[in-house]
Structure formats: structure tokens, C-alpha cells
Design a protein around this motif. Structure first.
Motif, PDB file in Angstrom:
ATOM      1  N   VAL A  59     -41.831   4.610   1.903  1.00  0.00           N
ATOM      2  CA  VAL A  59     -41.535   5.262   0.626  1.00  0.00           C
ATOM      3  C   VAL A  59     -40.030   5.317   0.410  1.00  0.00           C
ATOM      4  N   GLN A  60     -39.282   5.675   1.441  1.00  0.00           N
ATOM      5  CA  GLN A  60     -37.822   5.709   1.320  1.00  0.00           C
ATOM      6  C   GLN A  60     -37.271   4.340   0.936  1.00  0.00           C
ATOM      7  N   GLN A  61     -37.790   3.291   1.556  1.00  0.00           N
ATOM      8  CA  GLN A  61     -37.332   1.936   1.248  1.00  0.00           C
ATOM      9  C   GLN A  61     -37.684   1.549  -0.181  1.00  0.00           C
ATOM     10  N   ALA A  62     -38.901   1.891  -0.601  1.00  0.00           N
ATOM     11  CA  ALA A  62     -39.314   1.575  -1.971  1.00  0.00           C
ATOM     12  C   ALA A  62     -38.444   2.324  -2.977  1.00  0.00           C
ATOM     13  N   ALA A  66     -36.000   0.543  -5.616  1.00  0.00           N
ATOM     14  CA  ALA A  66     -36.155   0.813  -7.044  1.00  0.00           C
ATOM     15  C   ALA A  66     -34.847   1.319  -7.647  1.00  0.00           C
ATOM     16  N   ALA A  67     -34.112   2.118  -6.882  1.00  0.00           N
ATOM     17  CA  ALA A  67     -32.848   2.673  -7.382  1.00  0.00           C
ATOM     18  C   ALA A  67     -31.798   1.593  -7.596  1.00  0.00           C
ATOM     19  N   ALA A  73     -41.274  -6.722  -2.552  1.00  0.00           N
ATOM     20  CA  ALA A  73     -41.674  -7.969  -1.906  1.00  0.00           C
ATOM     21  C   ALA A  73     -43.167  -8.203  -2.029  1.00  0.00           C
ATOM     22  N   HIS A  74     -43.923  -7.123  -2.103  1.00  0.00           N
ATOM     23  CA  HIS A  74     -45.374  -7.232  -2.242  1.00  0.00           C
ATOM     24  C   HIS A  74     -45.878  -5.967  -2.918  1.00  0.00           C
TER      25      HIS A  74
END
Length: 88
Positions: A59-62, A66-67, A73-74
């Protein structure tokens, strides 16, 4: 085959992925504990913690991607229903 050392950018990319790699390894370890002893309450708790930690990182990476406007990637198109480890 000509071997070469990784570049600084490649090393930085590996370093950036280490939290996800570590979380994935911890999840696999916890899954192995549950599979070898399904009745072990501590193993099930460790599995839930490992799954939670990995999902939190994802979630942190997403959110980070997004920011900064990076396309994912998928994508999960049909996530279906997830069963808790106790039900498995």
C-alpha cells in the motif's frame, strides 16, 4: 559471457526493494510454519503479522507511485474472496 559489477543505480534499486524482499521472505517463513504445524496458534499469528506487514508495504508503494504519477506495474482484476489461514 562478460561479467560486470552492478551500477550505482542498480544497487540503489536493489536497496529500495529490500523491505519488500524481506517482508516476502518473512511471509514464506510464516507460511512454512503454518503448513508444518497447522494447529500452532503462534504460527498463525506470525502468518497474519507477516501478511499484514507485506500488505502495508504494498500500500505504501502504491501510494508513493500514485503521488509521483507512476502507472502501476499490474492490477488485480478479479481479487475474489480471501480466506483466512484458519479456514484453509
Amino acid at each position: 559471457m562478460l561479467e560486470r559489477e552492478p551500477t550505482l543505480d542498480e544497487l540503489a534499486a536493489i536497496e529500495a526493494e529490500m523491505p519488500s524482499i524481506t517482508a516476502g521472505v518473512e511471509l514464506v517463513d510464516a507460511e512454512c510454519r503454518v503448513l508444518t504445524n497447522p494447529g500452532d496458534v503462534l504460527a498463525r499469528r506470525a502468518h497474519r503479522r507477516a501478511m499484514s506487514a507485506l500488505l502495508s508495504l504494498l500500500v505504501q508503494q502504491a501510494n508513493h507511485d500514485a503521488a509521483i504519477g507512476v502507472a502501476p506495474a499490474h492490477a488485480m482484476t478479479t481479487p475474489g474472496s480471501a480466506l483466512p489461514v484458519e479456514a484453509a
